[in-house]
Each structure stands twice: as structure tokens, then as C-alpha cells.
Design an enzyme around this catalytic site. Structure first.
Site, PDB file in Angstrom:
ATOM      1  N   TYR A 154      -6.402  -3.518   3.861  1.00  0.00           N
ATOM      2  CA  TYR A 154      -7.306  -2.562   4.523  1.00  0.00           C
ATOM      3  C   TYR A 154      -8.334  -3.327   5.363  1.00  0.00           C
ATOM      4  CZ  TYR A 154     -10.612   1.297   5.094  1.00  0.00           C
ATOM      5  OH  TYR A 154     -11.459   2.255   5.622  1.00  0.00           O
ATOM      6  N   LYS A 158      -8.825  -3.122   9.481  1.00  0.00           N
ATOM      7  CA  LYS A 158     -10.077  -2.665  10.109  1.00  0.00           C
ATOM      8  C   LYS A 158     -10.741  -3.802  10.905  1.00  0.00           C
ATOM      9  CE  LYS A 158     -10.041   1.693   8.796  1.00  0.00           C
ATOM     10  NZ  LYS A 158     -10.061   2.824   9.716  1.00  0.00           N
TER      11      LYS A 158
END
Ligand SMILES: NC(=O)c1ccc[n+]([C@@H]2O[C@H](COP(=O)([O-])OP(=O)(O)OC[C@H]3O[C@@H](n4cnc5c(N)ncnc54)[C@H](OP(=O)(O)O)[C@@H]3O)[C@@H](O)[C@H]2O)c1
Length: 266
Positions: A154, A158
Site C-alpha cells: 500500500y 501511494k
């Protein structure tokens, strides 16, 4: 950007943050094309919006299906008569040691959080550039500035989205098309599973309300903001991590240990 009458394509529209953004945009008089995976969720959302079906329509699509995604964008463009604002809000995450992660989940996170926003931008940009106006909004995360243990995929996706946003914003300079990157800290939505909520309790991680986050996103759009980082001290640590990452390594060491059993599911 003026939102009254603006033609908006919003992904992840039935999610916690997406639905709150849709509600805020409908209140401002925007015309909405709402993308989500589940037709029933989209239908329920449409029923809740101010102005109802008159201001919005929903399109059910799996954004990871390239042909379906491209068709959905074309449909929305046709329905709205053009797209002034693309908001990339759909996302996925996993809270798990990298070595234990299902490779299919890793690929899905990178595809959905990074490749899809890039491909959607590529699809809507030519018409925006021709008109010399428009805006792309990418919903990032604090984890796009601070790599968190147990959130490797994740965080990586990002960080990539933040890099894409910076590069594309510079590329679009002077074109009349703007780009806004918004990085919320943790938000109370179904995005976070039980283990994340228990870990957040154990570490004192603060979580924001999706309606408040949506109001900050919409405010950033109205003010043509370049990037917005939400929550203190998270926005301070995001900057500190860029300048003095070894200091942040030390600061997070204890927290990483507290988080570990939750990430391992033990
Ligand atoms: N919640 C947080 O703590 C937090 C913090 C910082 C940043 N963010 C970011 O904010 C954004 C929205 O998060 P949220 O909290 O609103 O999450 P959410 O409630 O889980 O909503 C995410 C939405 O994305 C949709 N989606 C997932 N996979 C898809 C696919 N393959 N095709 C189409 N749509 C798909 C989901 O649809 P389904 O309902 O069908 O799964 C869901 O509606 C994400 O980009 C996230 O990274 C969230």
C-alpha cells in the site's frame, strides 16, 4: 475550480470517502458520473444525493478490466457531454507482512492505486488539454510520504501515486489543466479491516471522519490546491520523513513492534 455545473467523474464513489465526496459535490451543484463495482451500492448512493438522479448517474465497472474501464469512461463522457474533473478515489490496501502477502493481492493494489489513476488520467487528458481547462484529483495517503511497516504494498502504491501527481502536475503547468494530490491520514471507513482498527486502538493512531475528509478534498478542488496533507502531526512527520528519514526510523521502531502481531493476525 467552480463546482456548480462541473462535470465530474468519480471512482470509488460508493466507498466511505467517495460517497461523502459525491454528497458534497452534489450539494455544490456538480454533475456526477459515479463509478463503483457494485450496482446496488451505486443505486443506494444515487437515492441519497441532493438532486437525486437528476444530478448524477452510476456506472458499475471493475476498474481492473481494461476494456470495461475504457468503455465506462467513454459512456460517462457521452452522458455528461465532457469531463471537467476526474477524481481517482478507488483504492485497496493490505495490512500484512510482505512475505506473507498473496501475490495476486500485491498486484491488485499496485494496479488499482497507481496504474488505474495513471490510465484514467491518460484517457481524460486529451479533451481537457484541447479545452485548456480541467482538473485531476488523486487521493493519496500519509502512507504515500511515510513508508509504514506491514503496509509495504500500500505504501509503495501511494508513494507511486504521489510521484505520478508531482510529475504530471509539472507536465501540465501552463496548460490550464490542474492536478491536486490529497493525502488523508487514517479514515473511519470499511477500507480498514478489523485488524487495522484493533492496531489503531493499540497504537493510538488517529482516525478521521469521512465527511470531514470529503469536505477538505472538495475545498482543495475549489481552491485549485496543488497538494494537501490532512491531520497533525501526520503532515509534519510526512515532511520530516523526507528530510530526516533515519530519525523517523527510530521514532517508528517501537510502534512497528506493537503493530506486528495485528499484521500477522496473531
Ligand atoms: N480509509 C482510510 O483509512 C484511508 C486513508 C488514507 C487514504 N485513503 C484512500 O482514500 C481512498 C478511498 O478510500 P475509502 O476509505 O473510501 O475506501 P473504501 O470505503 O474501501 O472505498 C474504496 C472504493 O473503491 C472501490 N474499488 C475497489 N476495487 C475496485 C475495482 N477493482 N474497480 C472499481 N472500484 C473498486 C470499492 O468498491 P467495492 O465497494 O466494490 O469494493 C470501494 O467503493 C482510497 O484511495 C484510499 O487509499 C483511505
Amino acid at each position: 475550480m467552480r463546482l456548480q455545473g462541473a462535470r465530474v467523474l468519480l471512482t470509488g464513489a460508493a466507498g466511505g470517502i467517495g460517497a461523502a465526496v459525491a454528497a458534497e459535490l452534489a450539494r455544490k451543484g456538480a454533475r456526477l458520473a459515479l463509478l463503483g463495482r457494485n450496482p446496488a451500492d451505486l443505486q443506494a448512493l444515487l437515492g441519497q444525493l441532493e438532486g437525486g438522479a437528476g444530478t448524477a448517474h452510476g456506472v458499475a465497472v471493475d476498474l481492473l478490466d481494461r476494456a470495461a474501464r475504457e468503455r465506462a469512461v467513454d459512456d460517462c463522457r457521452e452522458q455528461l457531454g465532457g469531463i471537467d474533473l476526474l477524481i481517482n478515489c478507488a483504492g485497496a490496501m493490505s495490512f500484512c507482512p510482505l512475505v506473507d502477502e498473496d501475490p495476486a493481492i500485491l498486484e491488485r493494489i499496485v494496479q488499482l492505486n497507481l496504474a488505474v489513476p495513471m490510465l484514467l488520467a491518460r484517457q481524460v487528458l486529451p479533451a481537457m488539454l484541447e479545452r485548456g481547462s480541467g482538473r485531476i484529483v488523486n487521493i493519496g495517503s500519509t502512507f504515500g510520504s511515510i513508508g509504514f511497516a506491514w503496509f509495504a504494498a500500500y505504501s509503495a502504491s501511494k508513494f507511486g501515486l504521489r510521484g505520478l501527481s508531482e510529475a504530471l502536475r509539472r507536465e501540465l503547468d501552463g496548460s490550464g489543466v490542474g492536478l491536486t494530490y490529497v493525502a488523508p491520514r487514517a479514515v473511519r471507513t470499511g477500507f480498514n479491516n478489523d485488524a487495522v482498527y484493533r492496531m489503531a486502538d493499540a497504537t493510538g493512531m488517529k482516525m478521521d471522519d469521512p465527511a470531514w475528509v470529503a469536505s477538505r478534498i472538495v475545498n482543495a478542488i475549489e481552491h485549485d490546491a496543488k497538494d494537501v496533507y490532512l491531520g497533525f502531526p501526520e503532515k509534519f512527520f510526512a515532511r520530516l520523513n523526507g528530510l530526516l528519514p533515519r530519525l523517523v526510523d527510530g521514532g517508528l521502531r517501537r510502534q512497528n513492534q506493537v503493530m506486528a502481531p495485528f499484521a500477522r493476525g496473531s
